[in-house]
Design a protein around this motif. Sequence first.
Motif, short mmCIF file in Angstrom:
data_model
loop_
_atom_site.label_atom_id
_atom_site.label_comp_id
_atom_site.label_asym_id
_atom_site.label_seq_id
_atom_site.Cartn_x
_atom_site.Cartn_y
_atom_site.Cartn_z
N UNK A 196 77.03 29.04 79.30
CA UNK A 196 77.95 28.19 78.54
C UNK A 196 77.52 26.73 78.52
N UNK A 197 77.88 26.07 77.42
CA UNK A 197 77.73 24.61 77.31
C UNK A 197 78.99 23.93 77.80
N UNK A 198 78.84 22.80 78.49
CA UNK A 198 79.96 21.91 78.84
C UNK A 198 79.48 20.49 78.62
N UNK A 199 79.94 19.85 77.55
CA UNK A 199 79.54 18.46 77.31
C UNK A 199 80.32 17.53 78.23
N UNK A 200 79.65 16.55 78.79
CA UNK A 200 80.30 15.65 79.75
C UNK A 200 79.75 14.22 79.66
N UNK A 201 80.59 13.27 79.95
CA UNK A 201 80.13 11.91 80.16
C UNK A 201 79.58 11.80 81.58
N UNK A 202 78.50 11.05 81.73
CA UNK A 202 77.87 10.90 83.03
C UNK A 202 77.99 9.45 83.50
N UNK A 203 78.42 9.29 84.75
CA UNK A 203 78.58 7.97 85.36
C UNK A 203 77.43 7.77 86.34
N UNK A 238 75.69 -3.53 78.48
CA UNK A 238 75.65 -3.34 77.02
C UNK A 238 76.95 -2.79 76.45
N UNK A 239 77.62 -1.89 77.20
CA UNK A 239 78.75 -1.16 76.59
C UNK A 239 80.06 -1.26 77.37
N UNK A 240 80.04 -1.94 78.51
CA UNK A 240 81.28 -1.96 79.31
C UNK A 240 81.55 -0.59 79.90
N UNK A 241 82.85 -0.28 80.08
CA UNK A 241 83.25 0.99 80.70
C UNK A 241 84.04 1.82 79.71
N UNK A 242 83.41 2.78 79.02
CA UNK A 242 84.15 3.56 78.03
C UNK A 242 85.25 4.40 78.69
N UNK A 243 86.50 4.24 78.26
CA UNK A 243 87.58 5.06 78.82
C UNK A 243 88.39 5.74 77.72
N UNK A 244 87.94 5.59 76.48
CA UNK A 244 88.54 6.29 75.36
C UNK A 244 87.46 6.44 74.30
N UNK A 245 87.62 7.47 73.48
CA UNK A 245 86.62 7.70 72.43
C UNK A 245 86.25 9.17 72.37
N UNK A 246 85.74 9.55 71.22
CA UNK A 246 85.47 10.97 70.95
C UNK A 246 84.35 11.53 71.82
N UNK A 291 75.25 16.86 70.87
CA UNK A 291 76.37 16.32 71.62
C UNK A 291 76.55 14.85 71.35
N UNK A 292 77.78 14.37 71.58
CA UNK A 292 78.07 12.96 71.30
C UNK A 292 79.20 12.47 72.20
N UNK A 293 79.04 11.29 72.76
CA UNK A 293 80.11 10.63 73.48
C UNK A 293 80.22 9.21 72.91
N UNK A 294 81.38 8.90 72.35
CA UNK A 294 81.57 7.62 71.68
C UNK A 294 81.36 6.46 72.65
N UNK A 295 80.64 5.46 72.21
CA UNK A 295 80.36 4.30 73.06
C UNK A 295 79.07 4.46 73.83
N UNK A 296 78.58 5.70 73.92
CA UNK A 296 77.36 5.96 74.70
C UNK A 296 76.24 6.46 73.79
N UNK A 297 76.54 7.48 72.99
CA UNK A 297 75.54 7.99 72.08
C UNK A 297 75.46 9.49 72.08
N UNK A 298 74.43 10.00 71.44
CA UNK A 298 74.33 11.44 71.28
C UNK A 298 72.98 11.97 71.69
#
Length: 239
Positions: free
Chosen positions: A88-95, A158-166, A226-233
Amino acid sequence: MPESLRFMSFVIPDPIPTTLPVSGTGDTFPVRRVYCVGRNYAAHAIEMGHDPDREDPFFFLKCPENIVTADASGEIAFPYPPASNDVHHEIEMIVALKSGGRDIALDDALTHVYGYGAGLDMTRRDLQGQMKKAGRPWEIGKAFDHSAPMTGLVPVSDIGHPDAGAVWLKVNGEVRQQGDLNQMIWKVPEMISYLSGLFELAAGDLIMSGTPSGVGPVVRGDHMEGFVEGIGGFHCKVI
Ligand code: MN
């Protein structure tokens, strides 16, 4: 490594350290540990058959060597792993952390973040399910070779701390996962603070922050975007 060891010869080949590119620069970020949080979006907890109520977060780890990044073509190649028929795929933001410590206070947590990326917590769901049922560890389902396709990192400067977005993932052009960073049950500062009570965090640590609903299987030949708003795809091909 201690100075006294620096000039000693290793008895086996020295493992190549895992690094992530820093976007827009020639710099690289060395990876120390890869922490992953489970069930961090209510809709995903529900689809996996769990109660979405806020309970303490739980974590597992992948290995730094599991990370795979884009090749010269700009695409990430994910080799379909052995021993599974349900990957399975699980898209995630990485810190990504630039510093760490123990018992980090909530309001200090974000000062330890170097930047953010996007990636996939690829999962041998059949093996994970067997291990869950047997009360055994999850590594064979989660920490297999190439199980962590990732983008490079985008610095906080460059982008701060994304806490909302697609956040979304398409497979062969069709949307499979869709959510918003603001749906995370445990926010980034909370994850860092909680984890630091269990482990001493350090520069180079990554936290995969959980996946929205819509997880599902891929097969060889599939193309994930995949895409995370504020970070990229990113683009990732199953080979
Ligand atoms: Mn995950």
